[in-house]
Structures are given as C-alpha cells and as structure tokens.
Design a protein around this motif. Structure first.
Motif, short mmCIF file in Angstrom:
data_model
loop_
_atom_site.label_atom_id
_atom_site.label_comp_id
_atom_site.label_asym_id
_atom_site.label_seq_id
_atom_site.Cartn_x
_atom_site.Cartn_y
_atom_site.Cartn_z
N THR A 75 -6.87 1.37 -0.99
CA THR A 75 -5.48 1.77 -1.25
C THR A 75 -5.24 3.21 -0.84
O THR A 75 -4.26 3.52 -0.16
CB THR A 75 -5.13 1.57 -2.74
N TRP A 79 -2.93 4.37 2.28
CA TRP A 79 -1.78 5.23 1.96
C TRP A 79 -1.84 6.52 2.79
O TRP A 79 -0.82 7.00 3.27
CB TRP A 79 -1.79 5.56 0.46
N VAL A 88 5.56 3.15 5.11
CA VAL A 88 4.76 3.06 3.89
C VAL A 88 5.45 2.01 3.03
O VAL A 88 6.47 2.27 2.41
CB VAL A 88 4.68 4.41 3.14
N GLU A 93 2.99 1.86 -1.94
CA GLU A 93 3.34 3.05 -2.72
C GLU A 93 3.10 2.79 -4.21
O GLU A 93 2.56 3.64 -4.92
CB GLU A 93 4.79 3.47 -2.47
N TYR A 96 -0.60 2.76 -4.85
CA TYR A 96 -1.09 4.14 -4.82
C TYR A 96 -0.78 4.84 -6.14
O TYR A 96 -1.66 5.50 -6.72
CB TYR A 96 -0.46 4.89 -3.64
#
Length: 144
Positions: A75, A79, A88, A93, A96
């Motif tokens: 992850t 990211w 993204v 997101e 993350y």
C-alpha cells in the motif's frame, strides 16, 4: 529490507500502460524506482514500529504478521508511486490513511502487532486491529 518484492509492487498496477509512467524508455517498468518505493514503504513501517519493536521485523516464518506487513508495504509503495501516474485512486488513498493510522497507533502504544501468530489470513492492505485496552471513556472527554 522491504516486506514485499519489487515484482509484487509492479503487479499492483492493473496494466503495463499505468506502469509506463515509472518505466524506462523501452516501456519496461523501471525496477529501480519500484525498489525505491518498496524500500520507502518498509522504511516508513520500521520508523513507526521502532519505538516498540526491533526493526526490521523478521517475517521469515510467514503467518499473519508477514501478511500484514507485506500488505502495508504494498500500500505504501503503491501510494508513493501513484502520483507519477497522475492517478491516486480513492480506494488506495483510503487504504493509505488506514495503514498510517494503524502505524501511528502502534508507534504510540495504542495497538500491537500480532507477534508470534502463525495463522494465515488474507489482508489486501486494509488493516483491522483490536485492543482490549480502553483508550477513551466519558470521563476523559468531559473537559473538551
């Protein structure tokens, strides 16, 4: 030491066209950049875990801990790479943000890693953790 492989990180991109933004002139994914992303991810993980655990964490035995750290590493690495593709995804997101919250909580001592667990679980970089310890109660928020 990354908790995931460069090949696993490359596979997070749905198509080679997405990976071309982090590729060399021939269109081949630039493995050096992917390795940097994996290393950045594992370094971020270790930074948050270091106050409570000896890092890097030994995941040679596999199990739940290995799966968890690999998911976090993938992850974080993805990211880190996605802004190069100008996309993204919202799901990434969210993953993350959940990953970073879990790492911050572990670093602060509010949660723990599943050390010693050898049960295999499937985690796709979404983190769920529990604690029997009460962190907040009504008396703590009365002064707010």
């Amino acid at each position: 030491m990354a908790y995931c492989t460069t090949a696993e990180l490359v596979s997070r991109f749905e198509s080679s066209a997405e990976a071309t933004h982090v590729s060399d002139a021939t269109g081949t994914p630039n493995l050096t950049i992917f390795a940097e992303a994996a290393d950045w991810g594992s370094g971020t993980i270790d930074m948050y875990l270091a106050p409570k655990y000896e890092t890097p964490i030994d995941v040679s035995g596999g199990g739940q801990l290995s799966t968890l750290l690999k998911g976090w590493n993938l992850t974080l690495g993805e990211w880190w790479l996605r802004p190069r593709t100008d996309v993204v995804p919202a799901a990434l997101e969210n993953q993350y943000q959940e990953c970073m919250k879990a790492l911050r909580d572990i670093g602060k001592g509010l949660a723990e890693l599943p050390i010693g667990s050898t049960d295999e679980v499937t985690i796709d970089a979404v983190v769920v953790y529990e604690s029997d310890e009460t962190i907040f109660d009504r008396s703590d928020v009365s002064s707010l």
